[in-house]
Write an enzyme that holds these catalytic residues in place. Structure first.
Site, PDB file in Angstrom:
ATOM      1  CD  GLN A   1       4.001   5.496   2.615  1.00  9.03           C
ATOM      2  OE1 GLN A   1       2.931   4.988   2.297  1.00  9.03           O
ATOM      3  NE2 GLN A   1       5.097   4.781   2.805  1.00  9.03           N
TER       4      GLN A   1
ATOM      5  N   GLY B   1       0.843  -1.187   0.000  1.00  8.21           N
ATOM      6  CA  GLY B   1       0.000   0.000   0.000  1.00  8.21           C
ATOM      7  C   GLY B   1       0.874   1.231   0.000  1.00  8.21           C
TER       8      GLY B   1
ATOM      9  CB  CYS C   1       6.938   1.436   6.498  1.00  6.59           C
ATOM     10  SG  CYS C   1       6.241   2.991   5.910  1.00  6.59           S
ATOM     11  CG  LEU C   2       6.897   1.162   0.214  1.00  3.20           C
ATOM     12  CD1 LEU C   2       5.963   1.657  -0.894  1.00  3.20           C
ATOM     13  CD2 LEU C   2       7.962   0.234  -0.368  1.00  3.20           C
TER      14      LEU C   2
ATOM     15  CG  HIS D   1       1.302   0.233   7.391  1.00  3.46           C
ATOM     16  ND1 HIS D   1       2.424  -0.249   8.023  1.00  3.46           N
ATOM     17  CD2 HIS D   1       1.759   1.169   6.510  1.00  3.46           C
ATOM     18  CE1 HIS D   1       3.499   0.370   7.545  1.00  3.46           C
ATOM     19  NE2 HIS D   1       3.120   1.225   6.613  1.00  3.46           N
ATOM     20  CD  GLU D   2      -0.479   1.745   3.229  1.00 13.09           C
ATOM     21  OE1 GLU D   2      -0.123   2.932   3.125  1.00 13.09           O
ATOM     22  OE2 GLU D   2       0.337   0.800   3.253  1.00 13.09           O
TER      23      GLU D   2
ATOM     24  CG  HIS E   1       1.569   5.890   6.049  1.00  9.80           C
ATOM     25  ND1 HIS E   1       2.788   6.361   6.487  1.00  9.80           N
ATOM     26  CD2 HIS E   1       1.803   4.629   5.602  1.00  9.80           C
ATOM     27  CE1 HIS E   1       3.720   5.419   6.316  1.00  9.80           C
ATOM     28  NE2 HIS E   1       3.141   4.350   5.784  1.00  9.80           N
TER      29      HIS E   1
HETATM   30 ZN    ZN Z   1       4.096   2.585   5.359  1.00  7.98          ZN
END
Ligand code: ZN
Length: 192
Positions: A54, A49, A103-104, A145-146, A149
């Protein structure tokens, strides 16, 4: 479409709350293009995701999509492309489960995070239609998680035991086997 640069932990934009998108904004070619770029960026990075924060944007838009061949998270059940605008999430019940996340925006780090087993998520799709869905298990974890963010929260904040932090290499070496067994048991028990 273009792949956007992903910002990493320490960038203040990851700590801000993304703001709601108006119906007019959502219908605009600019926002529709941004959604395409966000999808492209998530796919290029092999994420499960991605949220607008981000890519240093504070419109309340996030994507979840898990393909069966995802190299970062091969144990996650598939989730079709889901574009969420103005997403809000509420836990259903008290049950939580520990999930090992990455996480990215937090390169080369993973850790064990408490997540609600079942959540209800409300959002608009990219055409402005309202959706209310229940998500369970690992998939519920991905949605939490998303949406975190979009609220300026990182998985790091939810790691209760800092000794569970590991690089991806050390996860593969010391934790993957145990976690994948736990993840499979969770999917068998609650579905996704
Ligand atoms: Zn993340």
């Amino acid at each position: 479409m273009s792949v956007l640069p992903i910002v990493t932990v320490g960038d203040p934009v990851l700590r801000e709350r993304a703001r709601d998108v108006t119906p007019d904004e959502l219908a605009s070619p600019e926002v529709q293009r941004f959604i395409d770029d966000l999808i492209e960026t998530k796919r290029a990075a092999n994420g499960a995701g991605i949220a607008a924060n981000q890519v240093a944007d504070l419109r309340r838009i996030a994507i979840v999509e898990v393909t069966p061949d995802n190299p970062r998270y091969p144990y996650k059940p598939p989730v079709p492309l889901t574009v969420m605008v103005n997403a809000v999430l509420e836990p259903m019940g008290d049950e939580t489960v520990e999930i090992n996340e990455g996480c990215l925006s937090v390169p080369d780090l993973r850790g064990e995070v408490d997540r609600h087993v079942t959540v209800r998520v409300r959002y608009l799709d990219r055409d402005g239609a309202e959706h209310v869905e229940e998500r369970r298990g690992l998939t519920a974890g991905t949605f939490q998680h998303e949406v975190d963010h979009l609220d300026g929260v990182l998985f790091l904040d939810r790691v209760r035991d800092p000794t569970t932090f590991s690089t991806w290499e050390q996860f593969d070496r010391h934790r993957r086997e145990e976690f994948v067994a736990r993840a499979k048991a969770l999917v068998e028990r609650v579905g996704s």
